[in-house]
Design an enzyme around this catalytic site. Structure first.
Site, mmCIF file in Angstrom:
data_model
loop_
_atom_site.group_PDB
_atom_site.id
_atom_site.type_symbol
_atom_site.label_atom_id
_atom_site.label_comp_id
_atom_site.label_asym_id
_atom_site.label_seq_id
_atom_site.Cartn_x
_atom_site.Cartn_y
_atom_site.Cartn_z
ATOM 1 N N LEU A 216 36.394 2.297 22.498
ATOM 2 C CA LEU A 216 37.519 1.979 21.610
ATOM 3 C C LEU A 216 37.080 2.106 20.155
ATOM 4 O O LEU A 216 36.133 1.443 19.726
ATOM 5 C CB LEU A 216 38.018 0.556 21.878
ATOM 6 C CG LEU A 216 38.414 0.254 23.326
ATOM 7 C CD1 LEU A 216 39.120 -1.092 23.409
ATOM 8 C CD2 LEU A 216 39.278 1.362 23.912
ATOM 9 N N ALA B 134 39.686 2.931 17.500
ATOM 10 C CA ALA B 134 40.892 3.259 16.732
ATOM 11 C C ALA B 134 41.184 2.261 15.626
ATOM 12 O O ALA B 134 41.995 2.520 14.748
ATOM 13 C CB ALA B 134 42.091 3.352 17.674
ATOM 14 N N ARG C 284 38.139 -4.952 6.698
ATOM 15 C CA ARG C 284 37.171 -5.736 5.929
ATOM 16 C C ARG C 284 35.977 -4.932 5.419
ATOM 17 O O ARG C 284 35.178 -5.434 4.640
ATOM 18 C CB ARG C 284 36.686 -6.930 6.781
ATOM 19 C CG ARG C 284 37.704 -8.054 6.835
ATOM 20 C CD ARG C 284 37.285 -9.146 7.794
ATOM 21 N NE ARG C 284 37.521 -8.770 9.190
ATOM 22 C CZ ARG C 284 37.000 -9.421 10.235
ATOM 23 N NH1 ARG C 284 36.196 -10.449 10.029
ATOM 24 N NH2 ARG C 284 37.274 -9.028 11.458
ATOM 25 N N GLN D 123 45.186 7.209 19.663
ATOM 26 C CA GLN D 123 46.053 6.031 19.733
ATOM 27 C C GLN D 123 46.704 5.934 18.344
ATOM 28 O O GLN D 123 46.145 5.354 17.422
ATOM 29 C CB GLN D 123 45.225 4.761 20.036
ATOM 30 C CG GLN D 123 46.093 3.527 20.222
ATOM 31 C CD GLN D 123 45.301 2.229 20.186
ATOM 32 O OE1 GLN D 123 44.206 2.161 19.630
ATOM 33 N NE2 GLN D 123 45.861 1.174 20.770
ATOM 34 N N GLY E 226 33.417 0.927 19.718
ATOM 35 C CA GLY E 226 32.748 1.796 18.746
ATOM 36 C C GLY E 226 32.064 1.039 17.632
ATOM 37 O O GLY E 226 31.231 1.607 16.912
ATOM 38 N N ASP E 227 32.392 -0.241 17.475
ATOM 39 C CA ASP E 227 31.777 -1.010 16.386
ATOM 40 C C ASP E 227 30.793 -2.060 16.912
ATOM 41 O O ASP E 227 30.453 -3.002 16.219
ATOM 42 C CB ASP E 227 32.850 -1.661 15.504
ATOM 43 C CG ASP E 227 33.791 -2.575 16.299
ATOM 44 O OD1 ASP E 227 33.647 -2.656 17.535
ATOM 45 O OD2 ASP E 227 34.670 -3.199 15.675
ATOM 46 N N GLU F 184 41.992 -15.670 24.104
ATOM 47 C CA GLU F 184 41.644 -15.345 22.725
ATOM 48 C C GLU F 184 41.567 -16.616 21.885
ATOM 49 O O GLU F 184 42.324 -17.568 22.126
ATOM 50 C CB GLU F 184 42.693 -14.386 22.132
ATOM 51 C CG GLU F 184 42.613 -12.996 22.712
ATOM 52 C CD GLU F 184 41.214 -12.408 22.590
ATOM 53 O OE1 GLU F 184 40.785 -12.103 21.475
ATOM 54 O OE2 GLU F 184 40.538 -12.269 23.627
ATOM 55 N N ASN G 19 33.549 -13.735 25.024
ATOM 56 C CA ASN G 19 33.785 -12.381 25.511
ATOM 57 C C ASN G 19 33.238 -11.369 24.507
ATOM 58 O O ASN G 19 33.547 -11.430 23.324
ATOM 59 C CB ASN G 19 35.298 -12.180 25.691
ATOM 60 C CG ASN G 19 35.638 -10.772 26.142
ATOM 61 O OD1 ASN G 19 34.872 -10.154 26.876
ATOM 62 N ND2 ASN G 19 36.784 -10.273 25.703
ATOM 63 N N SER H 85 -5.838 28.828 -12.155
ATOM 64 C CA SER H 85 -4.770 27.908 -12.566
ATOM 65 C C SER H 85 -3.693 28.621 -13.367
ATOM 66 O O SER H 85 -3.958 29.595 -14.065
ATOM 67 C CB SER H 85 -5.356 26.788 -13.421
ATOM 68 O OG SER H 85 -6.219 26.025 -12.634
#
Ligand code: UD1
Ligand code: CA
Length: 454
Positions: free
Chosen positions: A8, A10, A15, A73, A101-102, A152, A167, A403
């Site tokens: 996931l 999307a 923040r 999505q 994904g994070d 939640e 969770n 040189s």
């Protein structure tokens, strides 16, 4: 059962306060999503789906050619809604592993354990014990200890909020079953979203078992929501990588000032001083010593080589027993054979330097082949670019370049040739002879320095 992975990705990541989508924010130099994909790749799943939305095509574009199935999505109506978007492509007899994904530091072992505890009639959720679980969903168990639902934080009552088992959001379930449960989701909750977590209640109702697999550490299931958490995960990643290398026997002078950002292979008794950054694939041979403030990217360093402070080494192969730096820069496609010395303010690009050769000070060697035991004097420059094309320089074994020489390519310096200091060499210099290009020195007799007029 065959496995399909759904990631996931999307969500907006408000923040982060950034124009870059959250899953493209870099951790250890790579996008967050790249870390998740790497962990997933370890499971060798036949298909990986990434649900994207916020940030639009930027996200798929960042992973072009990676064989991922991208699922749009367009509007984000919750984690359950996100998973639903991928389901039509997944066969019923697959297990579906949902990742975020994070949540970038999740370990392959943990994912493998989660998958192993799921089955056709068993859902596996990854939980974690959090001292302060504020904001997280809570794992609710019945009197016998069976998982019955996930609530939640925003929907939880005081008793449920007192639960510490939280969770992580990662779960694994049968695709066929999941399709049915997802279809039954409702959004009559505090956030008006379709919660993926509600499939737990649906599973229990349909007679399935729900296993909660507890993550071994908090760190690996931490999500990134803002730049502060991003920095915390960067530090955690840095610590993990340094720890692993120290356990392999590397001496790291200060693990808090060492960053390994890609795969690193090490020999025995390697020493790494402070502020060293290793990026991409790096191989360090036995007894390599890397001084302070060095960046090494996609390179190989041979046994017993010493890298003095402040070097930048990119896509180079440095042989054994070399001394490089301080302040040396290696650009892509540079190869050093054994025992080469490259000193301060020397830049080497697309060149090969033969065994025992030296360029110790203030030199540019570009598109050059240097033989063995060549001495390149201070301030030598291979003039490889005519404004339109790049040209090669060849320097034979045992040559001595005085040189301040300008070697205007294409040009060949024969073996054993000597080039006089200060020469601009535009024609090939023959083997074993002195070539020089220099106007004669004059001395003006009776010359006087001007005097200051009052
Ligand atoms: C979710 C879990 C919560 C858990 C927490 C762990 C749900 C309902 N809640 O909450 O139990 O404790 O993760 O961090 O699942 N996403 C989409 N599309 C959407 C919504 C989200 O792709 O429509 C993605 C986000 O980009 C993110 C992930 O799903 O990667 C989680 O979404 P987020 O909104 O952060 O979930 P939480 O509310 O934190
Ligand atoms: Ca979150």
């Amino acid at each position: 059962m065959p496995l399909s992975v759904v990631i996931l990705a999307a969500g907006q990541g408000k923040r982060m306060k950034s124009d870059l989508p959250k899953v493209l924010q870099p951790l250890a130099g790579r996008p967050l999503l790249g870390h998740v994909l790497d962990a997933a790749r370890g499971l060798a799943a036949p298909a990986t789906y990434v649900v994207y939305g916020h940030g639009g095509e930027q996200v798929p574009r960042a992973f072009e050619g990676s064989g991922i199935h991208w699922v749009l999505q367009a509007e984000q109506h919750g984690t359950g809604h996100a998973v639903m978007q991928a389901m039509p492509s997944i066969p019923d007899d697959h297990l579906v592993l949902v990742l975020y994904g994070d949540v970038p530091l999740v370990q392959l072992d943990t994912l493998a354990r989660l998958v192993a505890s799921a089955g056709p009639d068993t859902v596996a959720v990854l939980s974690v014990m959090l001292p302060d679980p504020t904001g997280y969903g809570r794992i609710v168990r019945d009197g016998a200890g069976n998982v019955v639902r996930i609530v939640e934080h925003k929907d939880a009552n005081a008793k449920e909020r007192a639960i510490h088992e939280s969770n992580t959001g990662l779960l694994c379930a049968s695709a066929g079953r999941l399709k049915g449960w997802l279809a039954s989701l409702r959004n009559d909750n505090a956030q008006g979203e379709y919660y993926l977590t509600d499939v737990v209640v649906a599973a229990v109702r349909s007679g399935c078992r729900v296993n909660a697999v507890v993550a071994p550490t908090q760190t690996e299931v931490l999500g990134v929501n803002d730049k502060l958490q991003l920095a915390e995960l960067e530090a955690a990643y840095r610590r993990q990588r340094a720890t692993a290398l120290m356990l392999e026997g590397v001496t790291i002078v200060d693990p808090a000032r060492f960053d390994a950002r890609g795969p690193v292979t090490v020999g025995r008794d390697v020493l790494i001083d402070v502020n060293v950054v290793l990026e991409g694939e790096v191989k360090l041979g036995h007894r390599v010593r890397v001084g302070p403030n060095v960046v090494i990217r996609d390179s190989e360093i041979g046994d017993d080589t010493v890298v003095f402070p402040n070097c930048v080494i990119e896509r180079a192969v440095i042989g054994p027993g070399c001394n490089v730096g301080p302040f040396a820069r290696f650009r892509p496609s540079s190869t050093l054979d054994a025992g080469v010395h490259i000193g301060n303010f020397v830049e080497v690009k697309n060149s090969r330097i033969g065994r025992g050769s030296k360029a110790n000070h203030l030199t540019y060697l570009g598109d050059t082949i240097v033989g063995e035991k060549v001495n390149v004097g201070a301030g030598t420059i291979t003039c490889n670019y005519d404004g339109a094309n790049k040209w090669r320089t060849e320097i034979g074994d045992g040559a001595f370049i005085g040189s301040g020489a300008m070697l205007v390519a294409p040009v060949k310096i024969g073996p054993g040739a000597t080039i006089g200091a200060g020469s601009t060499i535009t024609k090939d210099a023959p083997e074993g002879k002195l070539s020089l290009e220099r106007s004669r020195q004059q001395t003006i007799e009776h010359w006087k320095r001007p005097e200051k007029k009052c």
